[in-house]
Design a protein around this motif. Structure first.
Motif, mmCIF file in Angstrom:
data_model
loop_
_atom_site.group_PDB
_atom_site.id
_atom_site.type_symbol
_atom_site.label_atom_id
_atom_site.label_comp_id
_atom_site.label_asym_id
_atom_site.label_seq_id
_atom_site.Cartn_x
_atom_site.Cartn_y
_atom_site.Cartn_z
ATOM 1 N N ILE A 1 0.808 -1.217 0.000
ATOM 2 C CA ILE A 1 0.000 0.000 0.000
ATOM 3 C C ILE A 1 0.843 1.270 0.000
ATOM 4 N N PRO A 2 1.803 1.437 0.930
ATOM 5 C CA PRO A 2 2.607 2.667 0.847
ATOM 6 C C PRO A 2 3.431 2.754 -0.434
ATOM 7 N N LYS A 3 3.955 1.631 -0.907
ATOM 8 C CA LYS A 3 4.738 1.654 -2.144
ATOM 9 C C LYS A 3 3.879 2.114 -3.317
ATOM 10 N N THR A 4 2.634 1.647 -3.357
ATOM 11 C CA THR A 4 1.721 2.058 -4.424
ATOM 12 C C THR A 4 1.453 3.552 -4.361
ATOM 13 N N ILE A 5 1.169 4.070 -3.169
ATOM 14 C CA ILE A 5 0.889 5.500 -3.009
ATOM 15 C C ILE A 5 2.099 6.330 -3.407
ATOM 16 N N ILE A 6 3.258 5.942 -2.919
ATOM 17 C CA ILE A 6 4.473 6.721 -3.166
ATOM 18 C C ILE A 6 4.850 6.706 -4.645
ATOM 19 N N ARG A 7 4.846 5.520 -5.238
ATOM 20 C CA ARG A 7 5.233 5.439 -6.649
ATOM 21 C C ARG A 7 4.226 6.159 -7.547
ATOM 22 N N ALA A 8 2.947 5.997 -7.238
ATOM 23 C CA ALA A 8 1.937 6.682 -8.041
ATOM 24 C C ALA A 8 2.067 8.191 -7.917
ATOM 25 N N SER A 9 2.397 8.671 -6.726
ATOM 26 C CA SER A 9 2.554 10.116 -6.530
ATOM 27 C C SER A 9 3.722 10.665 -7.330
ATOM 28 N N MET A 10 4.682 9.785 -7.656
ATOM 29 C CA MET A 10 5.846 10.184 -8.443
ATOM 30 C C MET A 10 5.669 9.894 -9.931
ATOM 31 N N GLY A 11 4.502 9.328 -10.283
ATOM 32 C CA GLY A 11 4.270 8.995 -11.682
ATOM 33 C C GLY A 11 5.016 7.763 -12.148
ATOM 34 N N LEU A 12 5.428 6.907 -11.199
ATOM 35 C CA LEU A 12 6.170 5.691 -11.527
ATOM 36 C C LEU A 12 5.221 4.502 -11.641
ATOM 37 N N LYS A 13 5.660 3.479 -12.359
ATOM 38 C CA LYS A 13 4.888 2.254 -12.497
ATOM 39 C C LYS A 13 4.713 1.591 -11.128
ATOM 40 N N VAL A 14 3.560 0.953 -10.935
ATOM 41 C CA VAL A 14 3.268 0.244 -9.691
ATOM 42 C C VAL A 14 3.333 -1.252 -9.973
ATOM 43 N N PRO A 15 4.363 -1.971 -9.470
ATOM 44 C CA PRO A 15 4.503 -3.399 -9.768
ATOM 45 C C PRO A 15 3.547 -4.256 -8.948
ATOM 46 N N ILE A 16 2.956 -5.258 -9.592
ATOM 47 C CA ILE A 16 2.089 -6.223 -8.919
ATOM 48 C C ILE A 16 2.560 -7.616 -9.304
ATOM 49 N N TYR A 17 2.745 -8.477 -8.316
ATOM 50 C CA TYR A 17 3.184 -9.847 -8.580
ATOM 51 C C TYR A 17 2.133 -10.636 -9.354
ATOM 52 N N GLY A 18 2.597 -11.424 -10.329
ATOM 53 C CA GLY A 18 1.729 -12.353 -11.047
ATOM 54 C C GLY A 18 0.566 -11.658 -11.719
ATOM 55 N N THR A 19 -0.645 -12.165 -11.439
ATOM 56 C CA THR A 19 -1.856 -11.583 -12.030
ATOM 57 C C THR A 19 -2.532 -10.587 -11.094
ATOM 58 N N GLY A 20 -2.027 -10.485 -9.871
ATOM 59 C CA GLY A 20 -2.643 -9.579 -8.910
ATOM 60 C C GLY A 20 -3.885 -10.126 -8.248
ATOM 61 N N GLU A 21 -4.161 -11.423 -8.453
ATOM 62 C CA GLU A 21 -5.390 -12.013 -7.923
ATOM 63 C C GLU A 21 -5.225 -12.598 -6.519
ATOM 64 N N ASN A 22 -4.037 -12.482 -5.933
ATOM 65 C CA ASN A 22 -3.832 -12.960 -4.572
ATOM 66 C C ASN A 22 -4.693 -12.140 -3.608
ATOM 67 N N VAL A 23 -5.382 -12.825 -2.699
ATOM 68 C CA VAL A 23 -6.362 -12.179 -1.822
ATOM 69 C C VAL A 23 -5.814 -12.032 -0.406
ATOM 70 N N ARG A 24 -5.989 -10.847 0.160
ATOM 71 C CA ARG A 24 -5.634 -10.589 1.549
ATOM 72 C C ARG A 24 -6.818 -9.915 2.246
ATOM 73 N N ASP A 25 -6.908 -10.136 3.552
ATOM 74 C CA ASP A 25 -7.925 -9.470 4.370
ATOM 75 C C ASP A 25 -7.248 -8.273 5.029
ATOM 76 N N TRP A 26 -7.741 -7.066 4.748
ATOM 77 C CA TRP A 26 -7.051 -5.843 5.152
ATOM 78 C C TRP A 26 -7.623 -5.272 6.448
ATOM 79 N N LEU A 27 -6.735 -5.022 7.402
ATOM 80 C CA LEU A 27 -7.083 -4.590 8.754
ATOM 81 C C LEU A 27 -6.421 -3.245 9.043
ATOM 82 N N TYR A 28 -7.232 -2.245 9.345
ATOM 83 C CA TYR A 28 -6.671 -0.936 9.660
ATOM 84 C C TYR A 28 -5.900 -1.017 10.974
ATOM 85 N N VAL A 29 -4.715 -0.422 11.009
ATOM 86 C CA VAL A 29 -3.779 -0.643 12.103
ATOM 87 C C VAL A 29 -4.346 -0.247 13.462
ATOM 88 N N LEU A 30 -5.162 0.804 13.541
ATOM 89 C CA LEU A 30 -5.701 1.206 14.843
ATOM 90 C C LEU A 30 -6.731 0.212 15.361
#
Length: 333
Positions: A189-218
């Motif tokens: 997530i931070p890598k995506t935000i940072i790279r996108a803010s710089m206009g850089l490509k955002v790399p995703i492994y494989g097909t990007g179909e790997n599933v995760r359950d996302w939990l807000y840190v607080l």
């Protein structure tokens, strides 16, 4: 209450320290951290002058130091760990050293010098391996898929063994993927935000179909606090938000929030042993400790994007070649 928080300069640890000090005016925290690659004292810049907070630079494998600190506290919350899966593929020993031997050192110090101390060990959903359908409960067998998750599973077993043999008052939490402020820029997530803010490509492994359950840190911090105060000895508590998303969905959501085009997405060679889907059943902590996540993914990811875009002072010094020019897993770091 006086806490020893290990790894408290890292992402989740620093959020936890800030959370408990803001909520409990009579609590004190000793933060033990060796300041490895995922740690940053700037995470706690706003509380470093708080009289209830003490930072100690040191390694959890330093038995003499750990023993001295454990004598002084009522509870230990162990966040200290090597946690980047890609790095574990390149250098497994560092993960064994921290996630196995470090846990052993903490437990031995507790056994010898403060056997009544409350001990909460922070683990991960990755110890279960992946699952195509359904969700893992705390009773399911462990089937780790990487050196990282294998080392975390070994640490969990040490905690349970010490709790039974030496009656250490220990509990384990296993969480899904966390996100939020102060997360190390190499993570998705931070890598995506940072790279996108710089206009850089955002790399995703494989097909990007790997599933995760996302939990807000607080939300995770609140769950840990409940386990610390009300959790049972030798019990394991899964912590998840029920917010399952593919990696591709996550990246697309971030790009949309930032007003960026999806042509920034770049699919790259998948890493070995890449788990297809993680999913945890968190009914136990919801039933026994009355915990519920307060942030939806929609709300949490919006807050996270806004935080990174508003806090370049924090992440710019941390942006390195691994963020700007990601290399395939098979190359050495």
């Amino acid at each position: 209450m006086k806490l020893l928080v290990t790894g408290g300069a890292g992402f989740i640890g620093s959020n936890f320290i800030r959370y408990v000090l803001n909520k409990h005016k009579d609590w004190e925290v000793i933060n033990l951290d060796k300041l490895g690659y995922g740690s940053n004292l700037e995470n706690l810049k706003d509380i470093k002058k708080d009289e209830r907070y003490i930072f100690v630079k040191g390694d959890i494998n330093d038995f003499e130091l750990v023993s001295r600190l454990i004598k002084e506290v009522d509870a230990v919350v162990n966040f200290a760990a090597e946690s980047h899966v890609d790095r574990s593929i390149s250098n497994p020993y560092a993960f064994v050293e921290s996630n196995v031997l470090g846990v052993y050192t903490l437990l031995e110090a507790a056994r010898k010098f403060n056997p009544e101390v409350r001990f909460v060990h922070i683990s991960t959903d990755e110890v279960y391996g992946d699952i195509e359908k359904g969700s893992f409960t705390e009773e399911d067998r462990l089937m780790p898929s990487s050196p990282y998750s294998a080392s975390k599973a070994a640490g969990d077993m040490l905690v349970l063994g010490y709790a039974r043999t030496y009656n250490i008052n220990a509990s384990i939490t296993r969480c899904t993927n966390n996100y939020g402020p102060y997360q190390f820029p190499e993570k998705l997530i931070p890598k995506t935000i940072i790279r996108a803010s710089m206009g850089l490509k955002v790399p995703i492994y494989g097909t990007g179909e790997n599933v995760r359950d996302w939990l807000y840190v607080l939300d995770h911090c609140e769950a840990i606090e409940l386990v610390l105060e009300k959790g049972e000895k030798r019990e394991i508590y899964n912590i998840s938000a029920g917010e399952e998303k593919t990696n591709l969905e996550v990246v697309r959501t971030i790009l949309k929030l930032m007003g960026k085009d999806e042509d920034l997405i770049e699919f790259v060679e998948d890493r070995p042993g890449h788990d297809v889907r993680y999913s945890l059943d968190s009914w136990k902590i919801m039933r026994d400790l009355k915990w519920r996540p307060k942030h939806s993914f929609k709300e949490g990811i919006k807050r996270t994007v806004e935080w990174y875009l508003s806090n370049e002072w924090w992440w710019k010094p941390l942006v390195n070649e691994k963020v700007l020019h990601p290399t395939p897993w098979k190359l050495k770091w």
